[in-house]
Write a protein that holds these residues in place. Structure first.
Motif, mmCIF file in Angstrom:
data_model
loop_
_atom_site.group_PDB
_atom_site.id
_atom_site.type_symbol
_atom_site.label_atom_id
_atom_site.label_comp_id
_atom_site.label_asym_id
_atom_site.label_seq_id
_atom_site.Cartn_x
_atom_site.Cartn_y
_atom_site.Cartn_z
ATOM 1 N N PRO A 206 0.804 -1.228 0.000
ATOM 2 C CA PRO A 206 0.000 0.000 0.000
ATOM 3 C C PRO A 206 0.836 1.277 0.000
ATOM 4 N N GLY A 207 2.163 1.152 -0.017
ATOM 5 C CA GLY A 207 3.029 2.327 0.050
ATOM 6 C C GLY A 207 3.067 3.115 -1.243
ATOM 7 N N LYS A 208 3.929 4.117 -1.270
ATOM 8 C CA LYS A 208 4.029 5.032 -2.405
ATOM 9 C C LYS A 208 4.869 4.412 -3.525
ATOM 10 N N VAL A 209 4.283 3.449 -4.227
ATOM 11 C CA VAL A 209 4.939 2.842 -5.384
ATOM 12 C C VAL A 209 4.840 3.824 -6.548
ATOM 13 N N PHE A 267 14.642 3.798 -16.506
ATOM 14 C CA PHE A 267 13.478 3.576 -15.646
ATOM 15 C C PHE A 267 12.608 4.828 -15.666
ATOM 16 N N TYR A 268 11.314 4.649 -15.941
ATOM 17 C CA TYR A 268 10.406 5.788 -16.082
ATOM 18 C C TYR A 268 9.276 5.717 -15.057
ATOM 19 N N VAL A 269 8.742 6.898 -14.755
ATOM 20 C CA VAL A 269 7.562 7.037 -13.910
ATOM 21 C C VAL A 269 6.498 7.768 -14.714
ATOM 22 N N ASP A 270 5.279 7.244 -14.707
ATOM 23 C CA ASP A 270 4.156 7.886 -15.388
ATOM 24 C C ASP A 270 4.436 8.127 -16.871
ATOM 25 N N ASP A 290 7.708 15.082 -6.575
ATOM 26 C CA ASP A 290 6.916 14.095 -5.845
ATOM 27 C C ASP A 290 5.572 14.688 -5.419
ATOM 28 N N LYS A 291 5.579 15.977 -5.088
ATOM 29 C CA LYS A 291 4.339 16.634 -4.682
ATOM 30 C C LYS A 291 3.357 16.717 -5.841
ATOM 31 N N ILE A 292 3.881 17.007 -7.052
ATOM 32 C CA ILE A 292 3.030 17.081 -8.243
ATOM 33 C C ILE A 292 2.320 15.751 -8.471
ATOM 34 N N PHE A 293 3.030 14.654 -8.203
ATOM 35 C CA PHE A 293 2.476 13.317 -8.419
ATOM 36 C C PHE A 293 1.940 12.696 -7.128
ATOM 37 N N ASP A 294 1.619 13.559 -6.163
ATOM 38 C CA ASP A 294 0.992 13.102 -4.921
ATOM 39 C C ASP A 294 1.820 12.027 -4.223
ATOM 40 N N GLY A 295 3.140 12.182 -4.294
ATOM 41 C CA GLY A 295 4.018 11.250 -3.598
ATOM 42 C C GLY A 295 4.363 9.997 -4.366
ATOM 43 N N TYR A 296 3.960 9.932 -5.648
ATOM 44 C CA TYR A 296 4.159 8.708 -6.423
ATOM 45 C C TYR A 296 5.190 8.881 -7.542
ATOM 46 N N ALA A 297 6.178 9.758 -7.353
ATOM 47 C CA ALA A 297 7.159 9.989 -8.411
ATOM 48 C C ALA A 297 8.562 9.536 -8.044
ATOM 49 N N ASN A 298 8.873 9.454 -6.785
ATOM 50 C CA ASN A 298 10.253 9.214 -6.362
ATOM 51 C C ASN A 298 10.586 7.722 -6.362
#
Length: 589
Positions: A206-209, A267-270, A290-298
């Motif tokens: 459930p963490g910030k993946v 390695f990419y995010v979104d 990370d804030k822009i992606f609600d904690g799901y970017a890092n």
């Protein structure tokens, strides 16, 4: 892992040591080919006589041919693969495990691009494979396999397609000792999640993946001596999740095999962000991103999360994970995939019965079969291939997506590229299989001709069985090819052209809306453009998931899907027949 006593009357044996991760998969090819010929193959669980754990050992005695002939044949196979085997005198060393020849059923139910990826890599390593539809599983086709492979794709769609009856068949298969591998959507289907079967006591973390993460990331072994990691460095190896998650075991019954560590440059995010570069060059801005992606970017949030795990259901062994070692083009993961397969099939029973999809009702001969395959190949090359290439070109020229280097059917960019990937994967695989069929038949006929003069009863009986199996291929395959050709002949080209044309419009509207919003265009104009985009999208795409849901889209891909399913199984059966003729050739002398 239990050990089978290595007993051999041989005065010698062959060793194929693991040496280099990127090319050791070729040694898997050798091992699989020998097992499919009926030879015994062993592996060492720890270093033996300077050979690292996981090396392959092949006794040269106890075979229906002389040791000298066995050695000559093995040397020829190894040379063709660029492998240098080592021949040792004496009997096999103690402490080896005997491999069970895997017979793998790949679930071919939604998410077919991922199934095509899986079968492509398994075929490359010469595993014994069949594609099973949800209907096949409900009909009991798992009886022909000792391992079920569940590829990626939405778990909810797979669960719906397989249904309660098919799920019960899978549970029965595992209770009897069958093995199971599930990656990405296959891992979710196996887990205790909303749309899963709950076979393993594991959930999604459930963490910030990182959102929609994809591309290679270092996977660190929990225990480097586990069979999954034989041949790999103790610090781990980069494997690629594709829009994956992380696992969260709920009990000690589920054992961690690997954890996420450091991402690679690819390695990419979104879909768009190389988050690792922000962390490396602008670490002070990582918080902003990370804030822009609600904690799901890092990507750093991933470190230590569980990527691969194993457990049991009944007598069956299961391995699940979110990285994809079965990614075409990333050969470094192939050995890990093979290690996983050998691990979950260890000491399992194996059916000797070949499998094909249900029988055709009409008889076809080889000449008719070849003509149908040639006709379908011409139609596919003329109707589908140009459209697929044009769509790829359209997306890349407009910078909507960029192809990844060295990885087939993989792009980075704006939404919609996965529909392009799906069309391209079908196009390439169908064309490849259709090209392979006549080549395989030519080879089979040449081998039959050489063996025809043999008077040995075992060879003559074997040739009779081969004839029966070829008749089945012509009957089942002839009907499937005939039906596919009729579907292509009707209005396949016009339907596909229409869909691709309007899909391009959808992408252009999507781009236009992005520009209009960035430039602060008139809200009324944005609303009108949004309405046009939505109308086209509903008619030609539907829901933006792994596959579109509109009837027009599904009508096209149902034709491609059916062709790919049958062609894969026909190809796998012809490969097996060819190997059976090789076995008879050794017996003929």
């Amino acid at each position: 892992m239990s050990k089978a006593k290595a007993v051999s009357t041989s005065r010698g044996y062959c060793v194929v040591p693991l040496e280099e991760v990127s090319s050791d998969w070729k040694k898997v090819v050798l091992a699989n080919r020998l097992m499919r010929l009926g030879w015994d193959v062993f592996r060492n669980t720890a270093s033996v006589n300077h050979y690292p754990a996981g090396s392959f050992f092949v006794p040269l005695g106890g075979l229906p041919v002389s040791e000298s002939k066995a050695r000559t044949y093995l040397e020829r196979l190894a040379k063709g693969l660029g492998i240098s085997p080592v021949f040792e005198a004496g009997t096999l060393p103690p402490g080896l495990i005997k491999l069970t020849r895997p017979r793998i059923a790949v679930l071919y139910a939604t998410g077919e691009k991922w199934a095509l990826m899986t079968m492509n890599v398994l075929e490359t390593m010469e595993f014994d494979v069949n594609a099973l539809s949800a209907e096949d599983i409900r009909a009991g086709a798992l009886d022909y396999a000792n391992m079920l492979f569940i590829p990626g794709g939405a778990a909810s769609d797979k669960k719906t397609d397989v249904g309660p009856e098919g799920e019960a068949k899978v549970e029965e298969f595992l209770n009897q000792g069958g093995g199971l591998l599930g990656f990405c959507g296959g891992a979710a289907l196996t887990s205790k999640v909303k749309d899963g079967w709950g076979l393993l006591d594991v959930e999604r973390n459930p963490g910030k993946v990182p959102k929609a993460m994809h591309g290679p990331i270092l996977i660190k072994p929990e225990k480097s001596d586990h069979p999954l990691w034989w041949g790999y460095p103790s610090e781990g190896y980069p494997l690629a999740p594709w829009y994956g998650k992380a696992l969260s075991p709920r009990s000690n019954a589920v054992r961690v095999l690997g954890r996420y560590d450091k991402p690679t440059d690819d390695f990419y995010v979104d879909h768009e962000l190389t988050g690792c570069f922000f962390g490396e060059f602008l670490p002070e801005e990582m918080g902003t991103l990370d804030k822009i992606f609600d904690g799901y970017a890092n990507p750093a949030n991933l470190k230590g999360m569980v990527a691969i795990a194993e457990g049991e259901y009944g007598k069956g062994r299961i391995i699940v994970g979110y990285p994809h070692p079965e990614t075409p083009g990333l050969e470094g993961g192939f050995l890990l995939l093979a290690n996983a397969i050998y691990h979950v099939t260890q000491n399992q029973s194996l059916s000797d019965k070949p499998w094909l999809p249900p029988d055709g009702k009409k008889s076809y001969h080889e000449v008719e079969f070849r003509a149908l395959a040639d006709g379908l190949r011409g139609r596919h090359a003329g109707q589908v291939l140009p459209v697929s290439k044009d769509l790829v070109k359209f997306g890349t020229c407009n910078l909507y997506w960029v192809p990844r280097p060295h990885i087939a059917w993989s792009y980075v960019g704006m939404g919609g590229f996965y529909l392009c990937e799906r069309l391209e994967s079908y196009t390439d695989e169908i064309l490849r299989q259709l090209g392979d069929l006549p080549r395989l038949l030519d080879g089979i006929n040449a081998k039959r001709k050489r063996l025809a003069a043999s008077q040995k009863p075992v060879v003559k009986d074997g040739l009779t069985t081969v004839e029966q199996r070829l008749d089945d291929v012509y009957r089942v395959g002839g009907q499937a090819l005939d039906e596919a050709l009729k579907a292509y002949r009707t209005d396949m080209k016009d339907c596909l052209d229409e869909w691709v044309l309007n899909f391009k419009k959808i992408l252009l509207y999507q781009h236009l809306l992005q520009i209009m919003k960035e430039k602060g265009s008139d809200p009324a104009l944005i609303e009108e453009t949004t309405r046009k985009h939505k109308k086209l999208n509903e008619e030609y795409v539907g829901s933006w998931r792994w596959e579109a849901s509109s009837p027009k889209y599904r009508a096209i891909f149902a034709v491609l899907d059916n062709a790919a399913y049958y062609l894969a199984n026909l190809k796998f059966e012809l490969v097996d027949i060819s190997l059976e003729l090789d076995r008879l050739g050794l017996l003929a002398g």
